[in-house]
Enzyme design. Structure first.
Site, short mmCIF file in Angstrom:
data_model
loop_
_atom_site.label_atom_id
_atom_site.label_comp_id
_atom_site.label_asym_id
_atom_site.label_seq_id
_atom_site.Cartn_x
_atom_site.Cartn_y
_atom_site.Cartn_z
N HIS A 109 -4.77 -1.94 -5.66
CA HIS A 109 -3.99 -0.82 -6.19
C HIS A 109 -4.92 0.28 -6.66
O HIS A 109 -5.79 0.04 -7.50
CB HIS A 109 -3.10 -1.30 -7.35
CG HIS A 109 -2.03 -2.27 -6.91
ND1 HIS A 109 -1.10 -2.81 -7.76
CD2 HIS A 109 -1.74 -2.77 -5.69
CE1 HIS A 109 -0.30 -3.60 -7.09
NE2 HIS A 109 -0.66 -3.61 -5.83
N ASP A 126 0.81 -1.23 0.00
CA ASP A 126 0.00 0.00 0.00
C ASP A 126 0.84 1.28 0.00
O ASP A 126 0.44 2.30 0.56
CB ASP A 126 -0.97 0.01 1.20
CG ASP A 126 -1.85 -1.22 1.23
OD1 ASP A 126 -2.22 -1.68 0.14
OD2 ASP A 126 -2.17 -1.71 2.33
N GLN A 146 1.97 -6.12 -3.10
CA GLN A 146 2.47 -6.24 -1.73
C GLN A 146 3.76 -5.42 -1.56
O GLN A 146 3.94 -4.45 -2.27
CB GLN A 146 2.68 -7.70 -1.32
CG GLN A 146 1.40 -8.52 -1.18
CD GLN A 146 0.82 -8.99 -2.48
OE1 GLN A 146 1.50 -9.62 -3.28
NE2 GLN A 146 -0.43 -8.70 -2.73
P1 GDP Z 1 -0.71 0.19 -3.59
O1 GDP Z 1 -1.29 -1.08 -3.08
O2 GDP Z 1 0.76 0.30 -3.34
O3 GDP Z 1 -1.03 0.45 -5.04
O4 GDP Z 1 -1.39 1.35 -2.75
P2 GDP Z 1 -2.96 1.50 -2.35
O5 GDP Z 1 -3.69 1.99 -3.54
O6 GDP Z 1 -3.46 0.30 -1.67
O7 GDP Z 1 -2.85 2.58 -1.22
C1 GDP Z 1 -2.28 3.81 -1.48
C2 GDP Z 1 -3.31 4.90 -1.18
O8 GDP Z 1 -2.65 6.14 -1.16
C3 GDP Z 1 -4.38 5.02 -2.25
O9 GDP Z 1 -5.56 5.42 -1.64
C4 GDP Z 1 -3.84 6.10 -3.17
O10 GDP Z 1 -4.86 6.80 -3.86
C5 GDP Z 1 -3.16 6.99 -2.17
N1 GDP Z 1 -1.99 7.74 -2.65
C6 GDP Z 1 -0.98 7.31 -3.43
N2 GDP Z 1 -0.04 8.27 -3.53
C7 GDP Z 1 -0.47 9.31 -2.79
C8 GDP Z 1 0.07 10.60 -2.47
O11 GDP Z 1 1.17 10.97 -2.87
N3 GDP Z 1 -0.70 11.40 -1.66
C9 GDP Z 1 -1.91 11.00 -1.17
N4 GDP Z 1 -2.58 11.83 -0.39
N5 GDP Z 1 -2.43 9.81 -1.44
C10 GDP Z 1 -1.72 8.97 -2.24
P1 IMO Z 2 -0.88 -4.27 -2.12
O1 IMO Z 2 -0.44 -4.83 -3.46
C1 IMO Z 2 -0.76 -4.71 2.18
C2 IMO Z 2 -0.78 -8.78 3.77
C3 IMO Z 2 -1.98 -9.27 4.52
C4 IMO Z 2 -1.33 -10.23 5.49
C5 IMO Z 2 -0.23 -10.86 4.65
C6 IMO Z 2 -0.59 -12.20 4.03
O2 IMO Z 2 -2.18 -3.57 -2.18
O3 IMO Z 2 0.22 -3.48 -1.53
P2 IMO Z 2 -2.14 -12.95 2.01
O4 IMO Z 2 -3.59 -12.75 1.77
O5 IMO Z 2 -1.26 -12.36 0.94
O6 IMO Z 2 -1.76 -14.37 2.30
O7 IMO Z 2 -1.84 -12.14 3.38
O8 IMO Z 2 0.05 -9.93 3.62
N1 IMO Z 2 -1.04 -8.26 2.42
C7 IMO Z 2 -0.99 -6.96 2.08
N2 IMO Z 2 -0.77 -5.88 2.83
N3 IMO Z 2 -0.93 -4.58 0.86
C8 IMO Z 2 -1.12 -5.65 0.09
O9 IMO Z 2 -1.17 -5.59 -1.25
C9 IMO Z 2 -1.21 -6.92 0.70
N4 IMO Z 2 -1.42 -8.18 0.25
C10 IMO Z 2 -1.31 -8.99 1.31
O10 IMO Z 2 -2.63 -8.20 5.19
O11 IMO Z 2 -0.72 -9.52 6.54
MG MG Z 3 -2.84 -1.71 -1.79
#
Ligand code: GDP
Ligand code: IMO
Ligand code: MG
Length: 431
Positions: free
Chosen positions: A42, A14, A225
């Site tokens: 994502h 994330d 991840q």
């Molecule tokens: P990922 O799993 O790595 O693709 O990330 P996620 O989408 O799960 O979580 C990242 C969150 O941060 C999302 O809600 C994005 O829209 C947000 N985000 C990403 N970059 C930025 C940033 O530079 N500023 C802010 N405020 N939000 C961001």
């Molecule tokens: P993105 O791509 C954050 C975490 C789960 C758990 C561990 C194992 O959005 O960054 P799993 O279901 O993979 O066997 O869970 O990994 N986990 C993540 N945490 N971002 C993710 O994906 C995750 N995918 C799995 O919370 O701790």
């Molecule tokens: Mg994510």
């Protein structure tokens, strides 16, 4: 100039990988997921419209970019089509998707076993998985009983493989977990229909991707991840079952390591983690709450509140080392605005000694105390900043320290979630 770039998460997921993959995809010919499955969430935001992608690569908004689910992915067929249908409703055509014939298929008993094995763990042992069947599907792959996409779409092969697996899993589900058995015939009917729908998407992606490389096309590998969730290099057993770091690319795609030109680690300017496991810089105070609420730090897949802590450069250095990270895409500098004093962990104190490497032994990690460097915060709204020189001086100091300690160059800085809310220092494709 770089052709083939890896974007991976340098913390616990994330970090904002999706938004930077989307940002770079405009220059790519293919965006390739190489591991994980729909445990990923994502987010791509364009002009305030949010797309939440799970299995589908973050280049999907560009119709001319081929979006590939490569062999290292575990493929939930139902989840895939749900996602495709939802994206189509949002006006995204999804005509540019390819699925590897070598990827492994997630089946209903994998979801069930994910939930059952989590339920059986004691509270201290629970991993907090996303319950998407990820671990059980990779287990079958390694045990050599898994069903690959090429087997799944082959009418002569799938029924017998499924029968063998359903029988074996029913034994496990009933005898070990006391659960309800699955009906082979029901799964066969439902999944045979899905196989018919999937067939046109299936390709030999090893050939496809290597042909693209040979033709000088640009590949963008999208990690899911984060490196600290890597099965080998993360906080085992509180990890996922794949290789989210760049080491996962060759094995998960069939593209040789020497074809990779640059590795961009996505680093959140603080740390977040969902699920259980060690977290040396975790915050339990109002600063942590402030960041969680301001940043809306709740899981994309599960909705769980994310654990929040200061940026841990011991963690990021560990990721850099194992991934060959030469560049950083730093996200959420805007979220930190308003925090009075910002801390960064630069080393750990372990039993009176200072260390700067990341220990494997969780009991050692438990004894590690963060050694912090403190920075003045910034109060200005930086979401409109597009040039590095316009960032507050205190933010620049923070960024320079990250570069100094990790040895990687900052290439992009996120100042908001939207595609254009970023400071581009240097596009990784131009170096
Ligand atoms: P990922 O799993 O790595 O693709 O990330 P996620 O989408 O799960 O979580 C990242 C969150 O941060 C999302 O809600 C994005 O829209 C947000 N985000 C990403 N970059 C930025 C940033 O530079 N500023 C802010 N405020 N939000 C961001
Ligand atoms: P993105 O791509 C954050 C975490 C789960 C758990 C561990 C194992 O959005 O960054 P799993 O279901 O993979 O066997 O869970 O990994 N986990 C993540 N945490 N971002 C993710 O994906 C995750 N995918 C799995 O919370 O701790
Ligand atoms: Mg994510």
């Amino acid at each position: 100039m770089n052709n083939n770039i890896v974007v991976f998460g340098a913390q616990w997921g994330d970090e904002g990988k999706g938004r930077f993959v989307d940002f770079l995809a405009v220059r790519a010919d293919a965006v390739v997921r190489f591991q994980g499955g729909n445990n990923a969430g994502h987010t791509v935001a364009v002009d305030g419209k949010y797309f939440k992608l799970r299995l589908i690569p973050s280049g999907i908004l560009y119709p001319d970019v081929t979006n590939v689910l490569a062999n290292g992915v575990v493929f939930d067929v139902k989840g895939f089509f749900d996602e495709v249908d939802n994206l189509k409703k949002d006006g995204v055509p999804c005509d540019n998707l390819v699925v590897s014939d070598r990827a492994h298929v997630v089946l209903p008993y994998h979801f069930e076993l994910d939930g059952l094995s989590e339920a059986k763990r004691t509270s201290g042992e629970k991993i907090g998985t996303t319950k998407k069947g990820i671990g059980p599907t990779y287990m079958d792959k390694m045990e050599r009983s898994g069903i690959r996409v090429c087997d799944f779409v082959n009418k002569d092969v799938f029924p017998s493989l499924l029968k063998r697996n359903v029988d074996a899993k029913n034994q496990l589900i009933q005898k070990v977990y006391g659960g309800e058995p699955f009906d082979y015939q029901k799964i066969l009917e439902e999944y045979s229909a899905l196989a018919d729908r999937l067939r046109p998407y299936v390709k030999d992606t090893v050939k496809l991707l290597n042909d693209m490389v040979a033709a000088g096309k640009k590949l963008l590998f999208e990690g899911a991840q984060g490196a600290l969730l890597d099965i080998d290099f993360g906080t085992y057993p509180f990890v996922t079952s794949s290789h989210p770091s760049s080491v996962g690319v060759p094995i998960g795609t069939g593209i040789a390591p020497n074809k990779i030109d640059s590795v961009v680690g996505v680093v959140k300017s603080y740390t977040s983690r969902v699920g259980a496991g060690p977290f040396v810089t975790e915050l339990f105070d109002e600063t942590g709450d402030f960041i969680r609420e301001k940043g809306g730090e709740y899981g994309t897949v599960t909705g769980r509140p994310r654990r929040i802590g200061w940026l841990d450069l011991v963690v990021v250095k560990h990721s850099a080392l194992i991934s060959g990270m030469d560049k950083i895409a730093l996200t959420r500098m805007d979220t930190l605005a308003g925090v009075d004093k910002i801390k960064v962990c630069v080393a750990y104190e372990l039993d009176g000694e200072i260390i700067d490497h990341y220990p494997a032994d969780l009991t050692v990690l438990e004894r590690c105390k963060p050694v912090y460097k403190e920075f003045d915060g910034w109060t200005d709204d930086i979401s409109k900043v597009r040039e590095y020189k316009d960032l507050p001086e205190s933010a620049k100091k923070y960024i320079e320290t990250i570069e100094e300690i990790t040895g990687a160059k900052i290439s992009m800085i996120g100042v908001g979630p939207n595609r254009d809310e970023a400071v581009l220092v240097k596009n990784p494709y131009d170096e």
